[in-house]
Design an enzyme around this catalytic site. Structure first.
Site, PDB file in Angstrom:
ATOM      1  N   LYS A  67      -9.688  10.062   8.851  1.00 26.01           N
ATOM      2  CA  LYS A  67     -10.440   9.201   7.925  1.00 26.01           C
ATOM      3  C   LYS A  67      -9.819   7.794   7.905  1.00 26.01           C
ATOM      4  CE  LYS A  67      -7.620  10.951   4.101  1.00 26.01           C
ATOM      5  NZ  LYS A  67      -7.560  11.919   2.986  1.00 26.01           N
ATOM      6  N   TYR A  88       4.818 -20.555  -2.364  1.00 29.11           N
ATOM      7  CA  TYR A  88       4.057 -20.621  -3.619  1.00 29.11           C
ATOM      8  C   TYR A  88       4.912 -20.195  -4.801  1.00 29.11           C
ATOM      9  CZ  TYR A  88      -0.432 -21.060  -1.152  1.00 29.11           C
ATOM     10  OH  TYR A  88      -1.476 -21.485  -0.392  1.00 29.11           O
TER      11      TYR A  88
HETATM   12  C1  LIG Z   1      -6.455  12.796   3.313  1.00 30.40           C
HETATM   13  C2  LIG Z   1      -6.525  14.266   3.161  1.00 30.40           C
HETATM   14  C3  LIG Z   1      -5.707  15.102   3.942  1.00 30.40           C
HETATM   15  C4  LIG Z   1      -4.586  14.573   4.810  1.00 30.40           C
HETATM   16  O1  LIG Z   1      -3.481  14.311   3.975  1.00 30.40           O
HETATM   17  P1  LIG Z   1      -2.083  13.789   4.551  1.00 30.40           P
HETATM   18  O2  LIG Z   1      -1.214  13.770   3.353  1.00 30.40           O
HETATM   19  O3  LIG Z   1      -2.343  12.431   5.095  1.00 30.40           O
HETATM   20  O4  LIG Z   1      -1.645  14.735   5.588  1.00 30.40           O
HETATM   21  C5  LIG Z   1      -5.913  16.475   3.864  1.00 30.40           C
HETATM   22  N1  LIG Z   1      -6.840  16.990   3.043  1.00 30.40           N
HETATM   23  C6  LIG Z   1      -7.627  16.223   2.242  1.00 30.40           C
HETATM   24  C7  LIG Z   1      -8.630  16.861   1.359  1.00 30.40           C
HETATM   25  C8  LIG Z   1      -7.483  14.836   2.274  1.00 30.40           C
HETATM   26  O5  LIG Z   1      -8.238  14.076   1.475  1.00 30.40           O
END
Ligand SMILES: *Cc1c(COP(=O)(O)O)cnc(C)c1O
Length: 365
Positions: free
Chosen positions: A30, A251
């Site tokens: 993702k 800044y």
């Molecule tokens: C993002 C996600 C993962 C992966 O998690 P990591 O901590 O990056 O390994 C697994 N399951 C779900 C439901 C997620 O949203």
């Protein structure tokens, strides 16, 4: 920005090796593979042997399908109204999180007739975010009519505290998930994210869903990182300022050079995901020399005190390592007051991106 696809593939193999026979290691890609570029990363993972992928949004699934015609793709957010035919057309499997999604997917299956439609069922055991409440899951197990026309291929839950092995919620979630899974015989079971894979064999079940660990974030924060780093980020020095009378830098005048100081200005800023919270806290490496970030991070620029560096090292065109073997994603995240996940998913689109190991990945595919 250099992404080492071989390191990503090696991390997947390393995680896969932790699993008992018959258990499968998926990959969560993702958010553009946590900012690394799903278009490159996912094919490299597939070439390494990964057969199951997870994305959050249906659009991410559609894009991934165009790259990988024959893997399983699950969509965490499930079917929003009007997206059902996209799932079908691109052979995406929805994760059903709530009664309305179960109804929607079931209605779509009934309208279509024919073979049952595949689905994953997500039960919440401790996040109160997505997923069926445990009571709803048990009610569904008692009255399965809502699942008519559907074929459950996966039962999943998500751990809230997997990066803290001593946290009691890990066992509570394991117990509750196991109890619910016993009521849904048939589908594969999946509980562990990256850190969950290091809690012990009981958490592994049939399918693990690592994301961050694939990309080199330490899944065991209290122990040395078992994963290989995958990202190297170097910022180019575009100007060096010699300060010889006391003056402020950047800044808000938050850093004051009291005497002589050499300031290297690097062409990376918060618009690139080099977080503003790194101001006066971050650091980088010029060769082997640690150089502190001084002043605030600007939109397109950051300033480093390179007074300790030889003049011919700190010059325009030289690079400062911002993420790399000397300064890990996790170390940078700690300086920014965040986690490696946020550092990676913030990596900007202005970086010149170089992928290494890519050719080999394609040859194996
Ligand atoms: C993002 C996600 C993962 C992966 O998690 P990591 O901590 O990056 O390994 C697994 N399951 C779900 C439901 C997620 O949203």
């Amino acid at each position: 920005m250099t992404v080492d696809l071989d390191a990503v593939a090696a991390n997947w193999r390393r995680l896969n090796d932790r699993l008992p026979a018959g258990s499968e290691c998926a990959a969560v890609v993702k958010a553009d593979a946590y900012g690394l570029g799903a278009g490159k990363v996912a094919p490299a993972l597939a070439a390494a042997g990964c057969r199951t992928f997870f994305v959050a949004h249906v659009e991410e699934g559609v894009r991934l399908r165009s790259l990988l015609p024959s893997v399983a793709i699950f969509v965490f957010h499930g079917p929003a109204p009007g997206t059902e035919s996209d799932f079908l057309a691109h052979r995406l499997t929805p994760v059903l999180n709530a009664p309305d999604q179960i109804e929607r997917w079931g209605r779509f299956a009934a309208q279509r007739g024919g073979l049952p439609l595949e689905a994953a069922l997500h039960v919440d055991t401790g996040m109160a975010r997505l997923g069926l409440a445990p009571a709803d899951a048990l009610a569904l197990a008692d009255d399965r009519r809502k699942l008519d026309g559907l074929r459950l291929v996966l039962l999943a839950s998500h751990l809230a505290c997997a990066d803290d092995p001593a946290h009691p919620l890990n066992r509570t979630q394991l117990r509750d998930f196991s109890a619910i899974a016993a009521r849904f015989p048939g589908p594969g079971r999946s509980l562990a994210n990256s850190s969950g894979m290091f809690l012990g064999p009981d958490w592994l079940f049939d399918l693990a869903r690592p994301g961050a660990a694939l990309y080199g974030v330490n899944p065991t924060p209290d122990h040395p990182n078992p994963m290989a780093p995958t990202v190297r980020l170097e910022g180019k020095i575009i100007q060096v300022r010699e300060i010889d009378t006391p003056q402020s830098v950047g800044y808000g005048a938050t850093h004051r050079a009291a005497g002589k100081e050499r300031i290297a200005t690097v062409a990376v800023g918060y618009a690139d995901g080099y977080l503003r919270s790194l101001g006066n806290r971050g650091s980088g490496y010029l060769g082997d020399l640690r150089v502190p970030l001084v002043g605030r991070v600007s939109m397109d620029l950051a300033t480093f005190d390179v007074s300790a560096a030889p003049e011919d090292a700190a010059r325009p065109g030289a690079v400062i390592e911002l993420i790399g073997p000397r300064h890990t994603v996790d170390a940078l995240a700690a300086q920014a007051g965040t986690i490696g996940y946020e550092i990676l998913t913030s990596l900007g689109n202005r970086y010149h991106r170089r992928y290494v190991g890519e050719k080999e990945a394609h040859e194996r595919a």
